[in-house]
Write an enzyme that holds these catalytic residues in place. Structure first.
Site, PDB file in Angstrom:
ATOM      1  CG  ASP A  45      -2.063  -0.932   1.156  1.00 51.28           C
ATOM      2  OD1 ASP A  45      -2.419  -0.864  -0.113  1.00 51.28           O
ATOM      3  OD2 ASP A  45      -2.323  -1.139   2.296  1.00 51.28           O
ATOM      4  N   GLY A  46       1.955   1.246   1.331  1.00 48.57           N
ATOM      5  CA  GLY A  46       3.327   2.678   0.599  1.00 48.57           C
ATOM      6  C   GLY A  46       3.526   2.820  -0.859  1.00 48.57           C
ATOM      7  CG  ASN A 122      -3.838   5.849   3.290  1.00 48.52           C
ATOM      8  OD1 ASN A 122      -4.640   5.413   2.865  1.00 48.52           O
ATOM      9  ND2 ASN A 122      -3.123   5.464   3.919  1.00 48.52           N
ATOM     10  NE  ARG A 149      -4.341  23.404  26.653  1.00 46.60           N
ATOM     11  CZ  ARG A 149      -4.977  24.365  27.275  1.00 46.60           C
ATOM     12  NH1 ARG A 149      -6.467  23.579  26.824  1.00 46.60           N
ATOM     13  NH2 ARG A 149      -5.202  25.660  26.768  1.00 46.60           N
ATOM     14  CG  ASP A 151       1.103  13.115  21.569  1.00 48.12           C
ATOM     15  OD1 ASP A 151       1.662  13.427  22.687  1.00 48.12           O
ATOM     16  OD2 ASP A 151       1.589  12.048  22.055  1.00 48.12           O
ATOM     17  CB  ALA A 186      -1.764  10.686  23.202  1.00 42.94           C
TER      18      ALA A 186
HETATM   19  P1  NAP Z   1       5.051   2.312   6.089  1.00 38.78           P
HETATM   20  O1  NAP Z   1       5.489   2.242   7.650  1.00 38.78           O
HETATM   21  O2  NAP Z   1       5.321   1.408   5.184  1.00 38.78           O
HETATM   22  O3  NAP Z   1       3.417   1.811   6.261  1.00 38.78           O
HETATM   23  C1  NAP Z   1       2.551   1.627   7.218  1.00 38.78           C
HETATM   24  C2  NAP Z   1       1.387   0.362   6.995  1.00 38.78           C
HETATM   25  O4  NAP Z   1       0.280   1.144   6.737  1.00 38.78           O
HETATM   26  C3  NAP Z   1       2.446  -0.925   5.907  1.00 38.78           C
HETATM   27  O5  NAP Z   1       1.508  -1.866   6.384  1.00 38.78           O
HETATM   28  C4  NAP Z   1       1.725  -0.197   5.099  1.00 38.78           C
HETATM   29  O6  NAP Z   1       1.601  -1.399   4.808  1.00 38.78           O
HETATM   30  C5  NAP Z   1       0.233   0.342   5.769  1.00 38.78           C
HETATM   31  N1  NAP Z   1      -1.369   1.076   4.869  1.00 38.78           N
HETATM   32  C6  NAP Z   1      -1.299   1.741   3.623  1.00 38.78           C
HETATM   33  N2  NAP Z   1      -1.975   2.831   3.725  1.00 38.78           N
HETATM   34  C7  NAP Z   1      -2.718   1.578   4.118  1.00 38.78           C
HETATM   35  C8  NAP Z   1      -4.084   1.583   3.986  1.00 38.78           C
HETATM   36  N3  NAP Z   1      -5.222   2.379   3.242  1.00 38.78           N
HETATM   37  N4  NAP Z   1      -4.658  -0.116   4.959  1.00 38.78           N
HETATM   38  C9  NAP Z   1      -4.097  -0.214   5.954  1.00 38.78           C
HETATM   39  N5  NAP Z   1      -2.265  -0.007   5.381  1.00 38.78           N
HETATM   40  C10 NAP Z   1      -2.239   0.770   5.297  1.00 38.78           C
HETATM   41  O7  NAP Z   1       4.752   3.860   5.438  1.00 38.78           O
HETATM   42  P2  NAP Z   1       4.607   4.164   4.448  1.00 38.78           P
HETATM   43  O8  NAP Z   1       4.901   3.106   3.988  1.00 38.78           O
HETATM   44  O9  NAP Z   1       5.233   5.787   4.615  1.00 38.78           O
HETATM   45  O10 NAP Z   1       2.766   4.140   5.010  1.00 38.78           O
HETATM   46  C11 NAP Z   1       2.486   5.655   5.088  1.00 38.78           C
HETATM   47  C12 NAP Z   1       1.223   5.243   6.023  1.00 38.78           C
HETATM   48  O11 NAP Z   1       1.663   4.363   7.122  1.00 38.78           O
HETATM   49  C13 NAP Z   1       1.110   5.848   6.056  1.00 38.78           C
HETATM   50  O12 NAP Z   1      -0.612   6.865   5.467  1.00 38.78           O
HETATM   51  C14 NAP Z   1      -0.283   6.213   7.514  1.00 38.78           C
HETATM   52  O13 NAP Z   1      -1.238   5.523   7.167  1.00 38.78           O
HETATM   53  C15 NAP Z   1       0.594   3.981   7.737  1.00 38.78           C
HETATM   54  N6  NAP Z   1       0.956   4.568   9.584  1.00 38.78           N
HETATM   55  C16 NAP Z   1       0.210   3.583  10.480  1.00 38.78           C
HETATM   56  C17 NAP Z   1       0.523   3.936  11.821  1.00 38.78           C
HETATM   57  C18 NAP Z   1      -0.022   2.722  12.615  1.00 38.78           C
HETATM   58  O14 NAP Z   1      -0.733   2.489  11.754  1.00 38.78           O
HETATM   59  N7  NAP Z   1       0.578   3.264  13.563  1.00 38.78           N
HETATM   60  C19 NAP Z   1       1.561   4.705  12.186  1.00 38.78           C
HETATM   61  C20 NAP Z   1       2.360   5.654  11.192  1.00 38.78           C
HETATM   62  C21 NAP Z   1       1.900   6.025  10.023  1.00 38.78           C
HETATM   63  P3  NAP Z   1       1.769  -2.272   3.093  1.00 38.78           P
HETATM   64  O15 NAP Z   1       3.238  -2.769   3.677  1.00 38.78           O
HETATM   65  O16 NAP Z   1       1.276  -2.897   2.287  1.00 38.78           O
HETATM   66  O17 NAP Z   1       2.617  -1.151   2.677  1.00 38.78           O
END
Ligand code: NAP
Length: 269
Positions: A45-46, A122, A149, A151, A186
């Site tokens: 997805d990334g 996203n 207030r 994060d 948070a």
């Molecule tokens: P990344 O660390 O590679 O992505 C984090 C995870 O989010 C990966 O497993 C990715 O899937 C998954 N993901 C992305 N879009 C998704 C969706 N629409 N539905 C379900 N899972 C999804 O980081 P990145 O490649 O820079 O991607 C940025 C995305 O990471 C942000 O848009 C954010 O949504 C997500 N993220 C999630 C968290 C969390 O869940 N705590 C924290 C920060 C960011 P793939 O492995 O298939 O790429």
């Protein structure tokens, strides 16, 4: 058919990309990095998020499709062994286009700088630059709603509701709903400081304006891209007029994707 393939860059994704390019050429499809009708991401997805941002200026002309080389994705839902079938379907040109909502983001500055415009597939988040407490006034459709207030704040699309939003306790929203969701990261809640504490879902004719209080350097993340903004006056979020287009060659309902990603994909049964 003009296409382009964006790879995650690892060995497996690159070799699938090369194999697909050879087959697509054999099927008289034209590789076109500038004006592709279809963009295929190979990775996760990334990778699809990256492909989207590479071509989001062509959102009305380009349709996306994702092949996943790791685990099942929400956007990347084709398996490597299904690639031959996918190429056949693309060559036939017989696909449905489904459209999902995006977020339109405008960052307003309190100096002479012009507002900056962004689009998220996203989500968009807002935090301070040094992880200190963000203090910000939240305004919903022109009405002051609360002083936040904590994060930070996250505004997500329905298709992004399964990503960061889910980890924040937000609801999963079907992408046929043209809406955005505001979730807290948070928040501080005690006798003195109070926020609503629940995710808020807004329809397309509403907007959310967030004004930092005495903090002018703000970090925004828009999907995978984090940016530092100086002299921020406010940031405005609303459902974008444009929608992202996905090429659908077979039905794969959203709730089935949710089930297969979070409950079970059948491999353990
Ligand atoms: P990344 O660390 O590679 O992505 C984090 C995870 O989010 C990966 O497993 C990715 O899937 C998954 N993901 C992305 N879009 C998704 C969706 N629409 N539905 C379900 N899972 C999804 O980081 P990145 O490649 O820079 O991607 C940025 C995305 O990471 C942000 O848009 C954010 O949504 C997500 N993220 C999630 C968290 C969390 O869940 N705590 C924290 C920060 C960011 P793939 O492995 O298939 O790429």
């Amino acid at each position: 058919m003009r296409y382009y393939i964006v790879s995650k860059g690892d060995h497996k994704s690159n070799s699938i990309k090369e194999n697909m390019e050879a087959q697509m050429e054999a099927n008289n499809m034209i590789k076109d990095a500038d004006e592709p009708e279809i963009v295929i991401s190979v990775g996760g997805d990334g990778t699809l998020l990256e492909a989207f941002h590479q071509y989001c200026h062509r959102v009305n002309e380009t349709a996306f499709v994702g092949v996943h080389t790791g685990h099942l994705g929400f956007y990347a839902d084709w398996l490597p062994h299904e690639v031959d079938k996918l190429i056949e379907e693309i060559a036939d040109g017989d696909y449905e286009v489904i459209q999902y909502p995006l977020i339109d983001i405008i960052v307003n500055y309190n100096d002479d700088k012009e507002p900056s415009h962004h689009i998220a597939l996203n989500e968009a988040t807002m935090k301070t630059e040094d992880n200190t407490t963000l203090v910000a006034d939240v305004n919903l459709r022109g009405q002051h709603f609360e002083r936040f207030r904590g994060d930070g704040l996250c505004i997500s699309t329905p298709s992004g509701s399964t990503a960061y939003n889910k980890a924040l306790g937000g609801a999963l929203i079907h992408p046929s709903l043209r809406a955005i969701q505001l979730t807290e990261i948070a928040s501080i809640n005690n006798r003195v400081f109070r926020t609503v504490g629940s995710p808020i879902v807004m329809p397309e004719h509403h907007y959310c304006l967030i004004t930092p209080v005495d903090q002018r350097v703000i970090m925004t993340s828009i999907d995978h891209v984090t940016t530092k903004h100086h002299n921020v006056e406010s940031i405005e979020y609303r459902v974008a007029k444009q929608r992202v287009r996905f090429a659908r060659f077979r039905p794969f309902p959203f709730w089935k994707r949710v089930h297969d990603s979070f409950i079970s994909d059948g491999r353990d049964e």
